[in-house]
Enzyme design. Structure first.
Site, PDB file in Angstrom:
ATOM      1  N   HIS A   1       3.341  -3.960  -3.339  1.00  0.00           N
ATOM      2  CA  HIS A   1       1.976  -3.925  -3.420  1.00  0.00           C
ATOM      3  C   HIS A   1       1.221  -4.971  -4.223  1.00  0.00           C
ATOM      4  CE1 HIS A   1      -2.219  -2.412  -4.502  1.00  0.00           C
ATOM      5  NE2 HIS A   1      -1.747  -1.618  -3.300  1.00  0.00           N
TER       6      HIS A   1
ATOM      7  N   LYS B   1      -1.633   5.453  -6.728  1.00  0.00           N
ATOM      8  CA  LYS B   1      -1.604   4.538  -7.911  1.00  0.00           C
ATOM      9  C   LYS B   1      -1.363   5.183  -9.334  1.00  0.00           C
ATOM     10  CE  LYS B   1      -4.174   1.282  -5.150  1.00  0.00           C
ATOM     11  NZ  LYS B   1      -5.179   0.332  -5.044  1.00  0.00           N
TER      12      LYS B   1
ATOM     13  N   GLU C   1      -2.945  -5.423   3.414  1.00  0.00           N
ATOM     14  CA  GLU C   1      -3.902  -5.182   2.520  1.00  0.00           C
ATOM     15  C   GLU C   1      -4.390  -6.177   1.959  1.00  0.00           C
ATOM     16  OE1 GLU C   1      -3.189  -0.844   0.785  1.00  0.00           O
ATOM     17  OE2 GLU C   1      -2.012  -2.299  -0.349  1.00  0.00           O
TER      18      GLU C   1
ATOM     19  N   SER D   1     -10.096  -0.290   1.015  1.00  0.00           N
ATOM     20  CA  SER D   1     -11.069   0.379   1.194  1.00  0.00           C
ATOM     21  C   SER D   1     -11.497   1.249   2.275  1.00  0.00           C
ATOM     22  CB  SER D   1     -12.694  -0.382   0.859  1.00  0.00           C
ATOM     23  OG  SER D   1     -12.287  -1.243  -0.377  1.00  0.00           O
TER      24      SER D   1
ATOM     25  N   GLU E   1      -0.751  -5.171  -6.545  1.00  0.00           N
ATOM     26  CA  GLU E   1      -1.055  -5.020  -7.883  1.00  0.00           C
ATOM     27  C   GLU E   1       0.488  -5.415  -8.602  1.00  0.00           C
ATOM     28  OE1 GLU E   1      -2.396  -1.097  -7.157  1.00  0.00           O
ATOM     29  OE2 GLU E   1      -4.465  -2.042  -6.429  1.00  0.00           O
TER      30      GLU E   1
ATOM     31  N   GLY F   1      -9.978  -1.720  -3.360  1.00  0.00           N
ATOM     32  CA  GLY F   1     -10.615  -1.080  -4.524  1.00  0.00           C
ATOM     33  C   GLY F   1     -12.138  -1.816  -4.696  1.00  0.00           C
TER      34      GLY F   1
ATOM     35  N   ASN G   1      -2.049   6.258  -1.379  1.00  0.00           N
ATOM     36  CA  ASN G   1      -1.480   5.695  -2.826  1.00  0.00           C
ATOM     37  C   ASN G   1      -2.259   5.962  -3.743  1.00  0.00           C
ATOM     38  OD1 ASN G   1      -0.390   3.999  -4.641  1.00  0.00           O
ATOM     39  ND2 ASN G   1      -0.950   2.075  -3.728  1.00  0.00           N
TER      40      ASN G   1
HETATM   41  P1  13P Z   1      -8.467   1.257  -1.846  1.00  0.00           P
HETATM   42  O1  13P Z   1      -8.098   1.978  -0.899  1.00  0.00           O
HETATM   43  O2  13P Z   1      -8.795   1.812  -3.005  1.00  0.00           O
HETATM   44  O3  13P Z   1      -9.438  -0.105  -1.637  1.00  0.00           O
HETATM   45  O4  13P Z   1      -6.778   0.693  -2.357  1.00  0.00           O
HETATM   46  C1  13P Z   1      -6.077   0.171  -1.177  1.00  0.00           C
HETATM   47  C2  13P Z   1      -4.579   0.209  -1.762  1.00  0.00           C
HETATM   48  O5  13P Z   1      -4.305  -0.786  -2.591  1.00  0.00           O
HETATM   49  C3  13P Z   1      -3.806   0.946  -1.341  1.00  0.00           C
HETATM   50  O6  13P Z   1      -2.392   0.659  -1.562  1.00  0.00           O
END
Ligand code: 13P
Length: 254
Positions: free
Chosen positions: A97, A11, A169, A215, A99, A175, A9
């Site tokens: 997601h 983003k 997740e 992560s 976010e 992150g 992803n």
């Molecule tokens: P990270 O791998 O940066 O923690 O992000 C995970 C994520 O949100 C994947 O959709």
């Protein structure tokens, strides 16, 4: 074996040229994928077509959109519909997601609409769920995540739910560099499979790929993916570095 998936992803990262060279670096690492191993790149909308071209003809490698709108068409300036994605042959869309839930107020009900639109067009939703830290600390993560599934997915019938990929997740692990332990991931994945089994039956639940996200990186992927109910990962930061993501792919069960 269920589909084992390493999903990137990106983003809101990378310019077109940066993204295409990342993609090409990963592809040229030349992994041979097993028949149940898949790689998916969820890239920003403007790169969907060039990314599709870059992976065309490659077995078990696909491009995903990171989102879609929950209505079919109309006066929604700036939005992208499922029909548009279908028209460029996109086969996967990341839905819900954390976010998007947090910054764009996406509700479980809205995500149910997106799911239905995708399924109607033969597009596989990669449906994201996961709890915030406060819920984990209160010890109610199982019920929280169960409710996300219940309100967005459990109106589907058996044939439809089998087509969904679910990504667990935990928000506190996204992150932050703070991964869930492989035991925590397995515990939640086993719980989710159990919840799906009690609604749709064991056989159906066994078919659904459950990805872990939060992560994941080269160094921890194989340990997390080795858990019996973890069928790969949805990877943010580490998917932006070719060598890291190649290592993540190599961590898939074979
Ligand atoms: P990270 O791998 O940066 O923690 O992000 C995970 C994520 O949100 C994947 O959709």
């Amino acid at each position: 074996m269920r589909k084992q998936i390493a999903a990137a992803n990106w983003k809101m990262n990378k310019t077109l040229s940066e993204g295409m060279s990342l993609l090409n670096d990963i592809l040229s690492a030349n992994q041979t994928l097993g028949s149940d191993q898949h790689i998916i790149f969820a890239v920003p909308y403007p790169y969907l077509i060039p990314a599709q071209n870059a992976v065309s003809g490659q077995q078990n490698i696909a491009i995903a959109a990171q989102n879609c709108h929950h209505k079919t068409s109309g006066a929604f300036t700036g939005e992208v519909s499922v029909d548009m994605l279908e028209s460029i042959d996109i086969k996967y869309v990341v839905i819900g997601h954390s976010e998007r839930r947090e910054y764009f107020a996406e509700s479980n009900e809205m995500l149910a609409e997106k799911t239905d639109l995708c399924l109607a067009k033969g597009i596989t939703p990669i449906f994201c769920c996961g709890e915030p830290l406060s819920i984990r600390e209160a010890g109610t993560e199982n019920q929280y995540v169960e409710q996300q599934l219940n309100q967005s997915l459990f109106h589907l019938d058996n044939q439809q739910i089998e087509k969904i990929v679910i990504a667990y997740e935990p928000i506190w692990a996204i992150g932050t560099g703070k991964t869930a332990t492989s035991a925590q991931a397995q515990e939640m994945h086993a719980h989710l499979r159990q919840v799906i089994a009690s609604k749709y039956g064991h056989e159906t639940a066994e078919k659904i790929s459950l990805l872990y996200g939060g992560s994941v990186k080269g160094a921890n992927a194989s340990e997390i993916f080795s858990q019996p109910d973890v069928d790969g990962g949805l990877v943010g930061g580490a998917s932006l570095v070719a060598a890291e993501f190649v290592q993540v792919i190599n961590g898939l069960k074979s």
